[in-house]
Design an enzyme around this catalytic site. Structure first.
Site, PDB file in Angstrom:
ATOM      1  N   HIS A  61       0.857  -1.197   0.000  1.00 58.58           N
ATOM      2  CA  HIS A  61       0.000   0.000   0.000  1.00 58.58           C
ATOM      3  C   HIS A  61       0.885   1.236   0.000  1.00 58.58           C
ATOM      4  O   HIS A  61       1.323   1.705   1.051  1.00 58.58           O
ATOM      5  CB  HIS A  61      -0.926  -0.034   1.225  1.00 58.58           C
ATOM      6  N   HIS A 112      -9.592   0.992  -1.165  1.00 54.28           N
ATOM      7  CA  HIS A 112      -9.564   1.610   0.156  1.00 54.28           C
ATOM      8  C   HIS A 112     -10.982   1.531   0.717  1.00 54.28           C
ATOM      9  O   HIS A 112     -11.948   1.943   0.037  1.00 54.28           O
ATOM     10  CB  HIS A 112      -9.183   3.077   0.070  1.00 54.28           C
ATOM     11  N   GLU A 128     -11.337   3.301   6.062  1.00 57.01           N
ATOM     12  CA  GLU A 128     -10.314   4.217   6.598  1.00 57.01           C
ATOM     13  C   GLU A 128     -11.081   5.293   7.380  1.00 57.01           C
ATOM     14  O   GLU A 128     -10.950   5.407   8.583  1.00 57.01           O
ATOM     15  CB  GLU A 128      -9.488   4.823   5.452  1.00 57.01           C
ATOM     16  N   ASP A 167       1.552   7.098   2.112  1.00 58.14           N
ATOM     17  CA  ASP A 167       2.102   8.302   1.456  1.00 58.14           C
ATOM     18  C   ASP A 167       3.277   8.796   2.297  1.00 58.14           C
ATOM     19  O   ASP A 167       3.154   9.783   3.043  1.00 58.14           O
ATOM     20  CB  ASP A 167       1.013   9.386   1.373  1.00 58.14           C
TER      21      ASP A 167
HETATM   22  N1  HPA Z   1      -6.744   7.318   1.381  1.00 55.74           N
HETATM   23  C1  HPA Z   1      -7.442   7.658   0.306  1.00 55.74           C
HETATM   24  N2  HPA Z   1      -6.875   8.144  -0.791  1.00 55.74           N
HETATM   25  C2  HPA Z   1      -5.563   8.269  -0.822  1.00 55.74           C
HETATM   26  C3  HPA Z   1      -4.783   7.935   0.264  1.00 55.74           C
HETATM   27  C4  HPA Z   1      -5.410   7.417   1.425  1.00 55.74           C
HETATM   28  O1  HPA Z   1      -4.793   7.085   2.457  1.00 55.74           O
HETATM   29  N3  HPA Z   1      -3.512   8.214  -0.082  1.00 55.74           N
HETATM   30  C5  HPA Z   1      -3.526   8.669  -1.352  1.00 55.74           C
HETATM   31  N4  HPA Z   1      -4.768   8.723  -1.801  1.00 55.74           N
HETATM   32 ZN    ZN Z   2      -3.795   4.771   0.584  1.00 52.31          ZN
END
Ligand code: HPA
Ligand code: ZN
Length: 337
Positions: free
Chosen positions: A17, A197, A200, A279
Site C-alpha cells: 500500500h 480503500h 479508513e 504516502d
Molecule cells: N486514502 C485515500 N486516498 C488516498 C490515500 C489514502 O490514504 N492516499 C492517497 N490517496
Molecule cells: Zn492509501
C-alpha cells in the site's frame, strides 16, 4: 542504529500500500517545479513540511493533489519512482505493489502513456539495481464520476500487461464502493486483480460493499472493520489481507495516538494484517518507520513483526512459488536471529 531498527531493516518484506505520488519528497517537489517551470505556493522545504498538518483525509488529499502538479514529463515519474524504490530497498522491501492515480495527471493534460512509461522506467531501474520485483496498481479517484473511471480503464488498455490490479482511492465518505461496481467488473473481466480503500474513514458498510459488490482481492486500510464483529470474523475466516498504514492513520486522525493503534488487536483477531507506508513523504516515514512506530507503541514482538512481513508476501499478487521463496528467506532470517 538500535537493535530494533537493524532487525526491521533486515526483515524481508513486501510493501502493498504505497501511492507513488505520496512518495514525492519536498526536495524533489522543488527540483521538479524548477525543472518544469511550475510555481508552487511554498518558499522553502520547511514551509512545505509545516503545511503537512491534517485533521482528516480531505486535508491531506488537497495538498497531495497540489503537490502532484510538478509531475509533468516521463522523466519526472521515473525519478519519483526511483527515489521511492531506493528508500524501500534500504528498508528491506524486496517486492512492492505500488498504486498510481492516472486521473490526477490526465486531468492536467499529462497523457496516460507519459505516466506509465515513466513509472516503468523506474521499475526497470529498481529491478536492475535492487533486484526488487514491482507490480503496478491503477487507482480510480472515487470523488470523480464512474464515466471518468471507465475512460481511465480504456486509456490503460494498451498497458494492461504491465498493470496487476485496479484500486479505489481519494475521498472515501460519500463515495461508497458501489459507485464503481461496473468499472470494477470490467477490470475483473480484463484479467486485473481488485483492491479498494475502505474503512479508513468510511463505515464497516463500505468494507462490506467492497467485498460483496466489488469482489476485492485485498482491502486497503480496513481499520473500521473492527467495529463490526461479524465482519471482522469474516475477514479473518477468508484470510483477506488488510494493508494497514500506522503513520498514515496517526497523521489523518484515524487513530488519536499511536498507543491506541489496533495493529496487535488485528493480529489477535486472526486478521491477515500487513504494515505499509501509504504516502510516506506526507506522513513522516517509509515502511520500516511504520514497523518501528507500531512495534514501539504496541510492544510488538519480533515474532509479531515477522508475522506482519509474512502476511505481506501472502497478501501479494505474486505466484505461489515466488511467495514460497520469499517465505523461506524470511524463515532463514528469523532462524539466524
Ligand atoms: N486514502 C485515500 N486516498 C488516498 C490515500 C489514502 O490514504 N492516499 C492517497 N490517496
Ligand atoms: Zn492509501
Amino acid at each position: 542504529m538500535s537493535d530494533l531498527t537493524t532487525f526491521i531493516a533486515g526483515l524481508p518484506k513486501a510493501e502493498l500500500h504505497l501511492h507513488i505520488e505520496g512518495s514525492l519528497e519536498p526536495e524533489l517537489m522543488f527540483a521538479l517545479a524548477r525543472r518544469n517551470g511550475i510555481a508552487i505556493p511554498f518558499a522553502t522545504v520547511e514551509e512545505v513540511r509545516d503545511a503537512y498538518r491534517f485533521s482528516r483525509l480531505q486535508d491531506f488529499l488537497d495538498i497531495y493533489y497540489q503537490g502532484a502538479e510538478v509531475l509533468v514529463r516521463r522523466e519526472d515519474f521515473r525519478d519519483l519512482a526511483i527515489a521511492y524504490f531506493d528508500r524501500a530497498a534500504a528498508d528491506g522491501v524486496v517486492h512492492a505493489e505500488i498504486m498510481f492515480d492516472p486521473q490526477t495527471h490526465t486531468a492536467r493534460g499529462v497523457p496516460f502513456e507519459t505516466v506509465v512509461t515513466g513509472l516503468l522506467d523506474g521499475i526497470a531501474d529498481a529491478e536492475a539495481r535492487h533486484g526488487m520485483s514491482v507490480r503496478l496498481i491503477l487507482c480510480f479517484l472515487r470523488h470523480l464520476e464512474e464515466a471518468d473511471a471507465f475512460a481511465t480503464l480504456e486509456a490503460a488498455r494498451p498497458w494492461l500487461d504491465h498493470i496487476a490490479a485496479v484500486g479505489l482511492d481519494s475521498s472515501e465518505l460519500g463515495h461508497p464502493p458501489e459507485k464503481f461496481a461496473r468499472v470494477f467488473a470490467a477490470a475483473r473481466s480484463a484479467g486485473l486483480r481488485l483492491v479498494a480503500h475502505a474503512g479508513e474513514e468510511g463505515p464497516p458498510e463500505y468494507v462490506l460493499q467492497a467485498l460483496d459488490v466489488l469482489g476485492i482481492d485485498r482491502l486497503d486500510h480496513g481499520n473500521r472493520s473492527l467495529e463490526d464483529p461479524l465482519l471482522t470474523a469474516r475477514l479473518a475466516r477468508s484470510a483477506m489481507t488488510l494493508t494497514v498504514c500506522p503513520l498514515s492513520n496517526l497523521k489523518l486522525c484515524v487513530v488519536d495516538d499511536m498507543a491506541d493503534h489496533p495493529i496487535d488487536r488485528m493480529l489477535r483477531e486472526g486478521l491477515r494484517a500487513t504494515i505499509n507506508s501509504d504516502d510516506p513523504a506526507y506522513f513522516g516515514g517509509y515502511v520500516a518507520d511504520n514497523y518501528r512506530a507500531a512495534a514501539e507503541a504496541r510492544s510488538l514482538s519480533r515474532a509479531d513483526l515477522a508475522l506482519l512481513a509474512r502476511n505481506s508476501f501472502l497478501g501479494s499478487f505474486l505466484p505461489d512459488a515466488v511467495v514460497a521463496g520469499h517465505l523461506a528467506r524470511l524463515d532463514a532470517y528469523m532462524a539466524a536471529q
